[in-house]
Design a protein around this motif. Structure first.
Motif, PDB file in Angstrom:
ATOM      1  N   ASN A 456      52.813  58.823  40.196  1.00  0.00           N
ATOM      2  CA  ASN A 456      52.062  58.154  41.222  1.00  0.00           C
ATOM      3  C   ASN A 456      50.701  57.767  40.734  1.00  0.00           C
ATOM      4  O   ASN A 456      50.182  56.557  40.562  1.00  0.00           O
ATOM      5  CB  ASN A 456      52.511  58.347  42.529  1.00  0.00           C
ATOM      6  CG  ASN A 456      53.899  57.861  42.961  1.00  0.00           C
ATOM      7  OD1 ASN A 456      54.652  57.519  42.149  1.00  0.00           O
ATOM      8  ND2 ASN A 456      54.268  58.040  44.251  1.00  0.00           N
ATOM      9  N   PRO A 457      49.767  58.906  40.886  1.00  0.00           N
ATOM     10  CA  PRO A 457      48.411  58.771  40.528  1.00  0.00           C
ATOM     11  C   PRO A 457      48.277  58.132  38.987  1.00  0.00           C
ATOM     12  O   PRO A 457      47.338  57.284  38.957  1.00  0.00           O
ATOM     13  CB  PRO A 457      48.086  60.234  40.621  1.00  0.00           C
ATOM     14  CG  PRO A 457      49.040  60.942  41.553  1.00  0.00           C
ATOM     15  CD  PRO A 457      50.275  60.324  41.112  1.00  0.00           C
ATOM     16  N   ALA A 458      48.945  58.307  37.991  1.00  0.00           N
ATOM     17  CA  ALA A 458      48.933  58.063  36.617  1.00  0.00           C
ATOM     18  C   ALA A 458      49.268  56.424  36.606  1.00  0.00           C
ATOM     19  O   ALA A 458      48.408  55.705  36.206  1.00  0.00           O
ATOM     20  CB  ALA A 458      49.795  58.687  36.006  1.00  0.00           C
ATOM     21  N   PHE A 459      50.230  55.974  37.581  1.00  0.00           N
ATOM     22  CA  PHE A 459      50.348  54.548  37.546  1.00  0.00           C
ATOM     23  C   PHE A 459      49.360  53.911  38.132  1.00  0.00           C
ATOM     24  O   PHE A 459      48.751  52.875  37.635  1.00  0.00           O
ATOM     25  CB  PHE A 459      51.500  54.307  38.334  1.00  0.00           C
ATOM     26  CG  PHE A 459      52.948  54.159  37.749  1.00  0.00           C
ATOM     27  CD1 PHE A 459      53.114  53.515  36.689  1.00  0.00           C
ATOM     28  CD2 PHE A 459      53.997  55.141  38.108  1.00  0.00           C
ATOM     29  CE1 PHE A 459      54.358  53.408  35.885  1.00  0.00           C
ATOM     30  CE2 PHE A 459      55.275  54.993  37.504  1.00  0.00           C
ATOM     31  CZ  PHE A 459      55.557  54.017  36.205  1.00  0.00           C
ATOM     32  N   ARG A 460      48.717  54.539  39.257  1.00  0.00           N
ATOM     33  CA  ARG A 460      47.452  53.900  40.000  1.00  0.00           C
ATOM     34  C   ARG A 460      46.235  53.883  39.149  1.00  0.00           C
ATOM     35  O   ARG A 460      45.710  52.935  39.035  1.00  0.00           O
ATOM     36  CB  ARG A 460      47.227  54.862  41.194  1.00  0.00           C
ATOM     37  CG  ARG A 460      46.044  54.139  42.005  1.00  0.00           C
ATOM     38  CD  ARG A 460      45.751  54.750  43.309  1.00  0.00           C
ATOM     39  NE  ARG A 460      45.187  56.018  43.160  1.00  0.00           N
ATOM     40  CZ  ARG A 460      45.929  57.129  43.302  1.00  0.00           C
ATOM     41  NH1 ARG A 460      47.260  57.324  43.809  1.00  0.00           N
ATOM     42  NH2 ARG A 460      45.676  58.540  43.104  1.00  0.00           N
ATOM     43  N   GLN A 461      46.027  54.662  38.280  1.00  0.00           N
ATOM     44  CA  GLN A 461      44.794  54.996  37.209  1.00  0.00           C
ATOM     45  C   GLN A 461      45.171  53.874  36.481  1.00  0.00           C
ATOM     46  O   GLN A 461      44.145  53.183  35.956  1.00  0.00           O
ATOM     47  CB  GLN A 461      44.776  56.396  36.701  1.00  0.00           C
ATOM     48  CG  GLN A 461      44.590  57.278  37.387  1.00  0.00           C
ATOM     49  CD  GLN A 461      44.817  58.844  36.583  1.00  0.00           C
ATOM     50  OE1 GLN A 461      44.192  58.906  35.762  1.00  0.00           O
ATOM     51  NE2 GLN A 461      45.408  59.758  37.546  1.00  0.00           N
ATOM     52  N   ILE A 462      46.294  53.519  35.756  1.00  0.00           N
ATOM     53  CA  ILE A 462      46.553  52.627  34.956  1.00  0.00           C
ATOM     54  C   ILE A 462      46.205  51.310  35.255  1.00  0.00           C
ATOM     55  O   ILE A 462      45.721  50.565  34.672  1.00  0.00           O
ATOM     56  CB  ILE A 462      47.787  52.741  34.089  1.00  0.00           C
ATOM     57  CG1 ILE A 462      48.015  53.938  33.369  1.00  0.00           C
ATOM     58  CG2 ILE A 462      48.196  51.394  33.332  1.00  0.00           C
ATOM     59  CD1 ILE A 462      49.305  54.202  32.840  1.00  0.00           C
ATOM     60  N   GLY A 463      46.877  50.892  36.708  1.00  0.00           N
ATOM     61  CA  GLY A 463      46.383  49.736  37.100  1.00  0.00           C
ATOM     62  C   GLY A 463      45.208  49.190  37.532  1.00  0.00           C
ATOM     63  O   GLY A 463      44.819  48.216  37.571  1.00  0.00           O
ATOM     64  N   ASN A 464      44.327  50.320  37.752  1.00  0.00           N
ATOM     65  CA  ASN A 464      43.056  49.934  38.024  1.00  0.00           C
ATOM     66  C   ASN A 464      42.101  49.938  37.083  1.00  0.00           C
ATOM     67  O   ASN A 464      40.803  49.417  37.126  1.00  0.00           O
ATOM     68  CB  ASN A 464      42.582  51.233  38.890  1.00  0.00           C
ATOM     69  CG  ASN A 464      42.745  51.080  40.347  1.00  0.00           C
ATOM     70  OD1 ASN A 464      42.757  50.154  41.166  1.00  0.00           O
ATOM     71  ND2 ASN A 464      43.144  52.174  41.102  1.00  0.00           N
ATOM     72  N   ALA A 465      42.561  50.164  35.802  1.00  0.00           N
ATOM     73  CA  ALA A 465      41.727  50.433  34.754  1.00  0.00           C
ATOM     74  C   ALA A 465      41.406  49.076  33.792  1.00  0.00           C
ATOM     75  O   ALA A 465      42.320  47.956  34.024  1.00  0.00           O
ATOM     76  CB  ALA A 465      42.337  51.501  33.576  1.00  0.00           C
ATOM     77  N   VAL A 466      40.302  48.853  33.278  1.00  0.00           N
ATOM     78  CA  VAL A 466      40.100  47.897  32.245  1.00  0.00           C
ATOM     79  C   VAL A 466      40.859  48.124  31.114  1.00  0.00           C
ATOM     80  O   VAL A 466      40.797  49.196  30.393  1.00  0.00           O
ATOM     81  CB  VAL A 466      38.444  47.681  31.821  1.00  0.00           C
ATOM     82  CG1 VAL A 466      38.201  46.632  30.877  1.00  0.00           C
ATOM     83  CG2 VAL A 466      37.957  47.361  33.272  1.00  0.00           C
ATOM     84  N   PRO A 467      41.722  47.114  30.583  1.00  0.00           N
ATOM     85  CA  PRO A 467      42.511  47.520  29.190  1.00  0.00           C
ATOM     86  C   PRO A 467      41.404  47.686  28.271  1.00  0.00           C
ATOM     87  O   PRO A 467      40.414  47.206  27.951  1.00  0.00           O
ATOM     88  CB  PRO A 467      43.066  46.050  29.078  1.00  0.00           C
ATOM     89  CG  PRO A 467      43.317  45.450  30.465  1.00  0.00           C
ATOM     90  CD  PRO A 467      42.060  45.729  31.066  1.00  0.00           C
ATOM     91  N   PRO A 468      41.741  49.028  27.438  1.00  0.00           N
ATOM     92  CA  PRO A 468      40.799  49.196  26.411  1.00  0.00           C
ATOM     93  C   PRO A 468      40.428  48.424  25.408  1.00  0.00           C
ATOM     94  O   PRO A 468      39.287  48.381  24.759  1.00  0.00           O
ATOM     95  CB  PRO A 468      41.416  50.688  25.960  1.00  0.00           C
ATOM     96  CG  PRO A 468      42.022  51.126  27.140  1.00  0.00           C
ATOM     97  CD  PRO A 468      42.610  49.911  27.860  1.00  0.00           C
ATOM     98  N   LEU A 469      41.443  47.629  24.899  1.00  0.00           N
ATOM     99  CA  LEU A 469      41.204  46.784  23.534  1.00  0.00           C
ATOM    100  C   LEU A 469      40.547  45.546  24.380  1.00  0.00           C
ATOM    101  O   LEU A 469      39.548  44.989  23.327  1.00  0.00           O
ATOM    102  CB  LEU A 469      42.580  46.336  23.220  1.00  0.00           C
ATOM    103  CG  LEU A 469      43.235  47.141  22.408  1.00  0.00           C
ATOM    104  CD1 LEU A 469      44.638  46.605  21.723  1.00  0.00           C
ATOM    105  CD2 LEU A 469      42.565  47.609  21.146  1.00  0.00           C
ATOM    106  N   LEU A 470      40.455  45.077  25.648  1.00  0.00           N
ATOM    107  CA  LEU A 470      39.609  44.056  25.883  1.00  0.00           C
ATOM    108  C   LEU A 470      38.205  44.679  26.145  1.00  0.00           C
ATOM    109  O   LEU A 470      37.159  44.020  25.995  1.00  0.00           O
ATOM    110  CB  LEU A 470      40.022  43.724  27.377  1.00  0.00           C
ATOM    111  CG  LEU A 470      39.068  42.806  28.187  1.00  0.00           C
ATOM    112  CD1 LEU A 470      38.799  41.229  27.231  1.00  0.00           C
ATOM    113  CD2 LEU A 470      39.603  42.422  29.433  1.00  0.00           C
ATOM    114  N   ALA A 471      38.070  46.113  26.542  1.00  0.00           N
ATOM    115  CA  ALA A 471      36.608  46.760  26.556  1.00  0.00           C
ATOM    116  C   ALA A 471      36.024  46.850  25.107  1.00  0.00           C
ATOM    117  O   ALA A 471      34.983  46.337  25.073  1.00  0.00           O
ATOM    118  CB  ALA A 471      36.687  47.846  27.378  1.00  0.00           C
ATOM    119  N   LYS A 472      37.031  47.011  24.270  1.00  0.00           N
ATOM    120  CA  LYS A 472      36.454  47.130  22.811  1.00  0.00           C
ATOM    121  C   LYS A 472      35.852  45.939  22.231  1.00  0.00           C
ATOM    122  O   LYS A 472      35.049  45.801  21.684  1.00  0.00           O
ATOM    123  CB  LYS A 472      37.730  47.676  21.956  1.00  0.00           C
ATOM    124  CG  LYS A 472      37.303  48.049  20.533  1.00  0.00           C
ATOM    125  CD  LYS A 472      38.418  48.520  19.705  1.00  0.00           C
ATOM    126  CE  LYS A 472      37.922  48.672  18.204  1.00  0.00           C
ATOM    127  NZ  LYS A 472      38.994  49.133  17.432  1.00  0.00           N
TER     128      LYS A 472
END
Length: 501
Positions: A456-472
């Protein structure tokens, strides 16, 4: 020349000497922005994140689990000077070159534009609003660290949040602090992410460094479905009405040409990952109720089938392990048969219809066996509850969605940490919601990126994150600006000397 200007020139000189731009990631989460900037050649020098599991993930992936970098911090309780001491990065004003992040939009809801212009001088006006305090501290971090560049990411609704265009207000504040600033809306699908995620991106440069702000050109093309265009229209409401001229820091996003490669699809992203047959695992007893820990490695059984899949396995510094430990799914025994019955694109109303059909079919089968169930009886309700989800169709129309295999996924939300019904796997044979690793793939986190905690915490971390390729994409474009600015700054003394002679 004042102290800030001297600091800016010192930082520029450091970059001219070959130093990597140093990034401080605020509200960092597990590190989606950090990963993108790292891949573009930046150095991730520090982060501030309140959530302990996300902070641990950031520290593990970018600093080898080093304790100071893995520690959760409350930005309202951590001064810039204290952070610089904790991370041992030297004098505060000289520590970082780029500041990235985005305070939660609730932090701005009651902050008026007149006060924002001089927010540091009006702290008393906000002391009773803890949400506004986040914004005050964010601006103080910009003031204290004097970065050469700033990136703010947030949901599109910040363009019209409670009657405020928050992005415009941020731009005005940064402008008053010596930055040139612009913001726009970018969709991750145009930048190689297998997800249609719309985000507001604001970029600011010190005026000593640049006189314009531009955004990266798309690398992929997709005709966004109507829902996304509608979301964009709502977000741009203030820009399409009588006060449009007031949003003078907004610029339109670069358009994607139809000649570009098509957007990365869900199947492009997930097709090489090990199959998980939920019904088979349930029947064998291998899938049971309880916390999903990352302690049962699943080896790859297929070669990468697309360029995207290969990238996810070979990302420099985050290469794939020999087996996946976070390829885990939710225990949803009632719904696996229903997932298999659903069609791609089906949402909760369609799922409910399928479930009622399955319920009627079951009642007919029992009747053929000589067992007639009376409507509204206790047994009737128990059987129905074992097949049909209980949610009101009118209240939860978008709660469920079965993905299309030939399109990017819809937006992954932090709510994944509570359930994953918004992303039901396109493969009916697997009949399940997506795994943690699949969510990471859809977000463009490489397979070697580690999420601390349980499912559950891992799912939440992913959903909250900026997609790395967009950030790149944003970071790569920013690096070009920084390098160009370095060359222009280095040429300035020669131009002055030539003018004198």
């Amino acid at each position: 020349m004042n102290k800030t200007t001297r600091t800016i020139h010192k930082k520029i000189a450091r970059l001219q000497a070959g130093g990597k731009p140093r990034v401080l990631d605020l509200f960092a989460g597990c590190g989606g922005i950090s990963l993108g900037f790292l891949a573009a050649g930046f150095s991730i020098a520090g982060a501030v994140e309140f959530d302990s599991e996300a902070a641990a993930s950031h520290g593990r992936n970018f600093h080898g689990g080093d304790t100071p970098h893995s520690q959760a911090r409350d930005i309202t309780q951590t001064s810039p000077n204290q952070l610089a001491r904790d991370l041992q990065v030297g004098p505060t004003t000289e520590a970082f070159d780029v500041l990235v992040g985005g305070p939660p939009c609730q932090a701005f809801a009651r902050v008026g534009r007149p006060k924002l212009r001089e927010v540091d001088n009006h702290a008393e006006a906000f002391k009773h609003d803890s949400r506004a305090q986040l914004y005050i501290d964010y601006l103080r971090y910009v003031e204290a660290f004097a970065p050469l560049a700033v990136v703010v990411e947030n949901v599109p609704d910040v363009l019209n949040h409670g009657g405020q265009n928050i992005a415009e207000e941020i731009a005005e504040v940064l402008e008053s602090k010596g930055y040139i600033c612009r913001y726009t809306l970018l969709n991750a699908a145009f930048y190689g992410v297998p997800q249609m995620r719309e985000r507001m991106i604001l970029v600011a440069y010190r005026c000593e460094l640049a006189d314009s702000v531009t955004f990266p050109e798309p690398t992929h093309f997709i005709d966004l479905p109507p829902g996304y265009e509608g979301t964009r229209s709502v977000a741009l409401k203030f820009l399409n009405c009588k006060i449009a001229d007031d949003a003078h820091h907004y610029v339109h996003a670069p358009k994607a040409a139809r000649s570009l490669p098509p957007a990365v699809t869900a199947e492009d992203a997930l097709g090489d990952l090990p199959t998980i047959d939920a019904r088979k695992l349930l029947k064998s007893g291998a899938l049971r109720r309880g916390a999903r820990r990352f302690d049962q490695p699943i080896p790859y059984d297929k070669e990468p089938h697309t360029a995207y899949a290969k990238l996810m396995r070979t990302w420099p510094g985050f290469e794939a392990p020999t087996a996946l430990s976070d390829h885990v799914i939710r225990y949803l025994p009632r719904d696996y048969p229903l997932f298999a019955r659903m069609n791609p694109g089906d949402q909760y109303p369609q799922a409910y219809e399928h479930a009622m059909e399955m319920f009627e079919e079951h009642l007919k089968l029992l009747a053929k066996q000589g067992l007639k169930i009376k409507p509204d009886s206790q047994q009737y309700e128990e059987i129905k509850a074992s097949i049909v989800p209980p949610y009101d169709v009118g209240k939860f129309p978008n709660k469920w969605r079965k993905m299309w295999r030939d399109q990017p996924a819809r937006t992954l939300m932090a709510h994944l940490g509570k359930d994953s019904y918004s992303h039901i796997h396109y493969d009916s044979k697997q009949a399940r919601t997506i795994s943690v690793r699949e969510a990471a793939r859809l977000h463009s986190f490489p397979d070697g990126f580690v999420f601390c905690g349980t499912m559950n915490p891992a799912f939440r971390q992913i959903g909250n994150a900026v997609p790395p390729l967009l950030a790149k994409a944003v970071a790569t474009h920013m690096m070009k600006t920084l390098k160009q600015s370095e060359r222009e700054t280095a040429d300035e003394p020669r131009r002055e000397a030539a003018a004198v002679s």
